[in-house]
Write an enzyme that holds these catalytic residues in place. Sequence first.
Site, PDB file in Angstrom:
ATOM      1  N   ASN A   1       0.867  -1.187   0.000  1.00 57.50           N
ATOM      2  CA  ASN A   1       0.000   0.000   0.000  1.00 57.50           C
ATOM      3  C   ASN A   1       0.901   1.233   0.000  1.00 57.50           C
ATOM      4  OD1 ASN A   1      -1.859   1.989   0.456  1.00 57.50           O
ATOM      5  ND2 ASN A   1      -2.691   1.101   2.349  1.00 57.50           N
TER       6      ASN A   1
ATOM      7  N   GLU B   1      -7.726  -1.191   4.293  1.00 54.49           N
ATOM      8  CA  GLU B   1      -7.576  -1.364   2.844  1.00 54.49           C
ATOM      9  C   GLU B   1      -6.808  -2.648   2.532  1.00 54.49           C
ATOM     10  OE1 GLU B   1      -5.715   2.406   2.954  1.00 54.49           O
ATOM     11  OE2 GLU B   1      -7.218   3.366   1.699  1.00 54.49           O
TER      12      GLU B   1
ATOM     13  N   ARG C   1      -2.121  -1.922  -3.873  1.00 51.45           N
ATOM     14  CA  ARG C   1      -3.092  -0.841  -3.989  1.00 51.45           C
ATOM     15  C   ARG C   1      -2.584   0.080  -5.090  1.00 51.45           C
ATOM     16  NH1 ARG C   1      -3.842   4.183   0.149  1.00 51.45           N
ATOM     17  NH2 ARG C   1      -5.426   5.259  -1.077  1.00 51.45           N
TER      18      ARG C   1
ATOM     19  N   ARG D   1      -2.866  18.992   0.193  1.00 54.39           N
ATOM     20  CA  ARG D   1      -3.564  19.248  -1.087  1.00 54.39           C
ATOM     21  C   ARG D   1      -4.705  20.234  -0.873  1.00 54.39           C
ATOM     22  NH1 ARG D   1      -4.646  13.073  -2.483  1.00 54.39           N
ATOM     23  NH2 ARG D   1      -3.159  12.530  -0.863  1.00 54.39           N
TER      24      ARG D   1
ATOM     25  N   HIS E   1      -9.869   6.425  -2.990  1.00 52.63           N
ATOM     26  CA  HIS E   1     -10.100   5.794  -1.681  1.00 52.63           C
ATOM     27  C   HIS E   1     -11.117   4.653  -1.764  1.00 52.63           C
ATOM     28  CE1 HIS E   1      -8.653   9.741   0.351  1.00 52.63           C
ATOM     29  NE2 HIS E   1      -7.688   8.833   0.393  1.00 52.63           N
TER      30      HIS E   1
END
Length: 388
Positions: free
Chosen positions: A9, A375, A89, A237, A177
């Site tokens: 990931n 995840e 991922r 961001r 996501h």
Amino acid sequence: MTDAVLVFNPGSSSIKFALFEISPELRRIASGAIEGIGTAPHFLARDSTKAVVAEQRWPDGTHEDFLATLLHWAEDQLGGHRLVAAGHRIVHGGAQFIQPVRLDEAAIDALEKLSPLAPLHQPHNISVIRAVAKLRPDLAQIGCFDTAFHATMSATTRRFALPRAFEEEGVRRYGFHGLSYEYIAGRLREVAPREAGGRIIAAHLGNGASLCALQNGRSVDTTMGFTALDGLMMGTRCGALDPGVPLYLMRRHGMDAAALEDLFYNRSGLLGVSGVSADMRALSASAEPRAREAIDLFVFRIAREIGALAASLGGLDGLVFTAGIGENSPEIRRLVCARTAWLGLTLDETANRSAEGRISTADSRVAAWVIPTDEEIIIARRTIAVTA
Ligand code: ADP
């Protein structure tokens, strides 16, 4: 013989990993990260009790050096059991990749073409895949995409109001996501089966942050768009911005694409507004007025987008908080819920102090929960499904 999968990931300067035993059930044996890539690389692994089981530092090095150490360590852990696959991922799957796939040369080439859409993450993802392919050519590698979960969004939701030719070349909203939202949708079916069939907004609030509108567990809208810059304010961001701003910056400040990319991805968000830090813990602890202003803006943007997604859903039955900030900051949850009270959400202040579970009052018309995301387990499950 028990087989195992290794899950990758990657973040922008880190590679998180988790090692899962497959049989009889998926079980996480260990997890950790290689952090500080590009500055001070550091490998740390912990077992299922969180005890540190391996650590190494390098003065510098390449992805191949780090991954050689990681693969070697992973196989040592397996005590003769077989590592059968690596699951990754991958941030951007574009329009093409809406299911997990085997990462052969053609798939890697196609992913490379999507790099401009996720410049911080995609090249790093691909370096990991290529390094593993070189070190262990026999190992099946499977890509799982952050964009794929949002393939259920309608054509109207995906569309930008630009001339059609741009949409035809792929300029549209994808959403990100998705692996986290897939986990949350599944977990909510276990935690609150009645509400899970309804209209839910999941808030993934980490360094990257987004919201997803779920109708019966499927994505119908989300705040991120063509790239992972859109929507909420994030650690570094900027989130949604009037497109007139980059035009102004280009004309007035002579900024080119690289300068704008650096500004919007690395120097904006909580860091840019506070001038203190991108880290929510540091901002919460700071006495600097701009740190408070950054938190206020972060919360305001979340609340405003919750309103927008509630409109996409035609109402709201539940709100889920997850990821670093969503799982660990009762303060942010309280501030967001206070601004969401008009939708019928009443926070249970005592429950909000705990780390997991329902945090709205019994009579709150809109329920709220904290659900830690995972995840990696989604990637492990999908990887096994593709390789089986
Ligand atoms: P990433 O997107 O890199 O996976 P995470 O989901 O780990 O990020 O989230 C990182 C964010 O979570 C950081 O802003 C960090 O400050 C915040 N965070 C972690 N623990 C806490 C805490 N106890 N209180 C407030 N914020 C926290």
